[in-house]
Design a protein around this motif. Structure first.
Motif, PDB file in Angstrom:
ATOM      1  N   THR A 142     -22.778-115.407  -5.989  1.00  0.00           N
ATOM      2  CA  THR A 142     -21.832-115.057  -4.718  1.00  0.00           C
ATOM      3  C   THR A 142     -21.009-113.858  -5.006  1.00  0.00           C
ATOM      4  O   THR A 142     -20.096-113.572  -4.316  1.00  0.00           O
ATOM      5  CB  THR A 142     -20.868-116.263  -4.482  1.00  0.00           C
ATOM      6  N   SER A 143     -21.471-112.922  -5.890  1.00  0.00           N
ATOM      7  CA  SER A 143     -20.610-111.800  -6.264  1.00  0.00           C
ATOM      8  C   SER A 143     -20.926-110.723  -5.224  1.00  0.00           C
ATOM      9  O   SER A 143     -22.124-110.586  -4.615  1.00  0.00           O
ATOM     10  CB  SER A 143     -21.194-111.016  -7.598  1.00  0.00           C
ATOM     11  N   LEU A 144     -20.172-109.997  -5.076  1.00  0.00           N
ATOM     12  CA  LEU A 144     -20.007-108.918  -3.888  1.00  0.00           C
ATOM     13  C   LEU A 144     -20.675-107.604  -4.408  1.00  0.00           C
ATOM     14  O   LEU A 144     -20.673-106.525  -3.901  1.00  0.00           O
ATOM     15  CB  LEU A 144     -18.676-108.641  -3.352  1.00  0.00           C
ATOM     16  N   VAL A 145     -20.950-107.464  -5.825  1.00  0.00           N
ATOM     17  CA  VAL A 145     -21.620-106.364  -6.524  1.00  0.00           C
ATOM     18  C   VAL A 145     -22.768-106.876  -7.007  1.00  0.00           C
ATOM     19  O   VAL A 145     -23.002-107.903  -7.926  1.00  0.00           O
ATOM     20  CB  VAL A 145     -20.609-105.859  -7.617  1.00  0.00           C
ATOM     21  N   TYR A 181     -26.075-102.572   3.016  1.00  0.00           N
ATOM     22  CA  TYR A 181     -25.517-102.615   1.711  1.00  0.00           C
ATOM     23  C   TYR A 181     -25.497-104.296   1.594  1.00  0.00           C
ATOM     24  O   TYR A 181     -25.868-104.742   0.487  1.00  0.00           O
ATOM     25  CB  TYR A 181     -24.147-102.460   1.718  1.00  0.00           C
ATOM     26  N   TRP A 182     -25.487-104.924   2.720  1.00  0.00           N
ATOM     27  CA  TRP A 182     -25.648-106.610   2.451  1.00  0.00           C
ATOM     28  C   TRP A 182     -26.935-106.980   2.293  1.00  0.00           C
ATOM     29  O   TRP A 182     -27.038-107.896   1.451  1.00  0.00           O
ATOM     30  CB  TRP A 182     -25.180-107.269   3.910  1.00  0.00           C
ATOM     31  N   ILE A 206     -22.785-101.266   6.437  1.00  0.00           N
ATOM     32  CA  ILE A 206     -22.417-102.432   5.744  1.00  0.00           C
ATOM     33  C   ILE A 206     -23.511-103.466   5.847  1.00  0.00           C
ATOM     34  O   ILE A 206     -23.908-104.031   5.030  1.00  0.00           O
ATOM     35  CB  ILE A 206     -21.226-103.141   6.502  1.00  0.00           C
ATOM     36  N   ARG A 217     -29.027-108.981  -6.258  1.00  0.00           N
ATOM     37  CA  ARG A 217     -28.337-110.153  -7.294  1.00  0.00           C
ATOM     38  C   ARG A 217     -29.077-111.261  -7.332  1.00  0.00           C
ATOM     39  O   ARG A 217     -30.073-111.803  -6.726  1.00  0.00           O
ATOM     40  CB  ARG A 217     -27.067-110.477  -6.489  1.00  0.00           C
ATOM     41  N   LEU A 225     -27.570-105.860  -1.462  1.00  0.00           N
ATOM     42  CA  LEU A 225     -26.701-106.925  -2.287  1.00  0.00           C
ATOM     43  C   LEU A 225     -27.581-108.212  -2.534  1.00  0.00           C
ATOM     44  O   LEU A 225     -27.786-108.720  -3.612  1.00  0.00           O
ATOM     45  CB  LEU A 225     -25.639-107.431  -1.680  1.00  0.00           C
TER      46      LEU A 225
END
Length: 298
Positions: free
Chosen positions: A67-70, A54-55, A51, A62, A58
Motif C-alpha cells: 500500500t506504499s505510495l512510492v 503516476y498511479w 497523477i 510495487r 505505482l
C-alpha cells in the motif's frame, strides 16, 4: 556660405520624447504579466494530468499487497505476468501488425483520394465531400452489424484482415479531407513546371508534391495508427481466437467478474501506452505542422 551660417541653417536634431511612467491601474500587456500567473495554472494542469500516470506506474512496479505510495522496493513481477502468462506478447505483435498495415493502407488511399479532390473538378465533388463530412457523425458501433455480415460472407471472421479493413474504412473520411486540404496548399504551378520539363502527372507528383506532403502524411498516418492501436470494438467483435486478439481486448481480459488484478492491469496499461508515447515523442513536430496545415485551405 560661412560655417556659422551653415550651422544656423541646419535643422535641429530631433530629440526622442521622454518616456512617461505608466499610470497606476492601467492593464498590463501580455508580455508584462508576471511569470507566476502563467506557470502556476500550467503547473496545476500538469499535476492533474500526470497523477493518473503516476498511479498506474505505482501499481505496476510495487509488490503485490503493498500500500506504499512510492514504488519501492521495485518489482517487475506484474510485467512478467502479463507478458508471458496473460499472452501480452502475442497481443502486442497483433496490435503492431494491425496498426502498421492500417497506417499504410489509410495513407495510400487517402493520398489518392485527397489528390483527386484537390486537383480535379467533377460533378459530384461537393456531394462526395458532404458525404465524407457526414460520415464523421456515424459512431463506429453502428457499423458493427453490417461489417460483421460482410466479413462473414467473405469468411474473414477471426482474421486480422477484417480488423484492418474495418479500421481503414473508419479512418479514410477524415484522412482524405486532411490530405486534400494539405495538397491545396501546394502551389499548382510547381506541378505545371514539372510538366513543362517533361514529367507526366505521376512523376511530377512523386518528385515535386510528395516531398512537401511529409508533415501531412505523418499526421494522417500517426492518427490512423493510434486509433487502430487503441480501438476495442472491432477486435472484440471480429476476432474470436485468443491468439488473434489485440492489446485493448487483452486489457479487458484482466478484469474479472469478481476481482481485478490491479497490478497486472496497470502493467498492461503501461505496455499499451509506451509505444504510442515513444512514437509521438519523435513525430510531434511533424504532427503539429501537418494538422495545422491540413485544417485550413491555403
Amino acid at each position: 556660405m560661412s560655417v556659422k551660417e551653415a550651422t544656423q541653417a541646419a535643422p535641429a536634431p530631433v530629440r526622442p520624447a521622454p518616456v512617461r511612467p505608466r499610470p497606476a491601474g492601467r492593464n498590463r500587456s501580455w508580455d508584462e504579466v508576471p511569470r507566476w500567473q502563467i506557470y502556476l495554472p500550467l503547473s496545476v494542469y500538469l499535476l492533474f494530468t500526470l497523477i493518473p500516470f503516476y498511479w498506474i506506474l505505482l501499481f505496476s512496479l510495487r509488490p503485490p499487497g503493498s500500500t506504499s505510495l512510492v514504488p519501492w522496493p521495485m518489482t517487475f513481477e506484474h510485467f512478467e505476468k502479463v507478458w508471458t502468462e496473460r499472452g501480452f506478447g502475442t497481443y502486442f505483435q497483433n496490435s503492431v501488425l494491425v496498426g502498421a498495415v492500417t497506417l499504410v493502407m489509410t495513407t495510400l488511399v487517402a493520398l489518392a483520394g485527397g489528390y483527386a479532390l484537390a486537383r480535379f473538378d467533377f460533378k459530384v465533388k461537393r456531394v462526395f465531400m458532404l458525404a465524407l463530412l457526414c460520415s464523421q457523425f456515424v459512431p463506429g458501433a453502428l457499423l458493427l452489424v453490417p461489417l460483421f455480415e460482410i466479413f462473414a460472407e467473405l469468411r474473414m471472421i477471426n482474421s486480422l484482415g477484417s480488423v484492418i479493413l474495418a479500421e481503414t474504412v473508419f479512418q479514410l473520411p477524415l484522412s482524405i479531407i486532411l490530405i486534400s486540404n494539405f495538397i491545396k496548399n501546394v502551389p499548382y504551378s510547381l506541378e505545371e513546371a514539372a510538366w513543362v520539363d517533361g514529367c507526366n502527372r505521376l512523376t511530377a507528383f512523386r518528385i515535386v508534391v510528395l516531398p512537401l506532403l511529409r508533415p501531412g502524411l505523418i499526421a494522417v498516418g500517426s492518427f490512423a495508427f493510434v486509433h487502430s492501436w487503441n480501438h476495442f470494438l472491432f477486435a472484440l467483435m471480429f476476432l474470436n481466437n485468443q491468439e488473434k486478439q489485440t492489446i485493448p481486448v487483452g486489457l479487458n481480459t484482466l478484469m474479472g467478474a469478481d476481482s481485478v488484478d490491479l497490478g497486472a492491469l496497470a502493467a498492461g496499461g503501461i505496455v499499451a501506452a509506451v509505444p504510442v508515447v515513444v512514437v509521438f515523442a519523435f513525430i510531434q513536430k511533424w504532427l503539429i505542422t501537418g494538422f495545422s496545415a491540413g485544417a485550413v485551405k491555403g
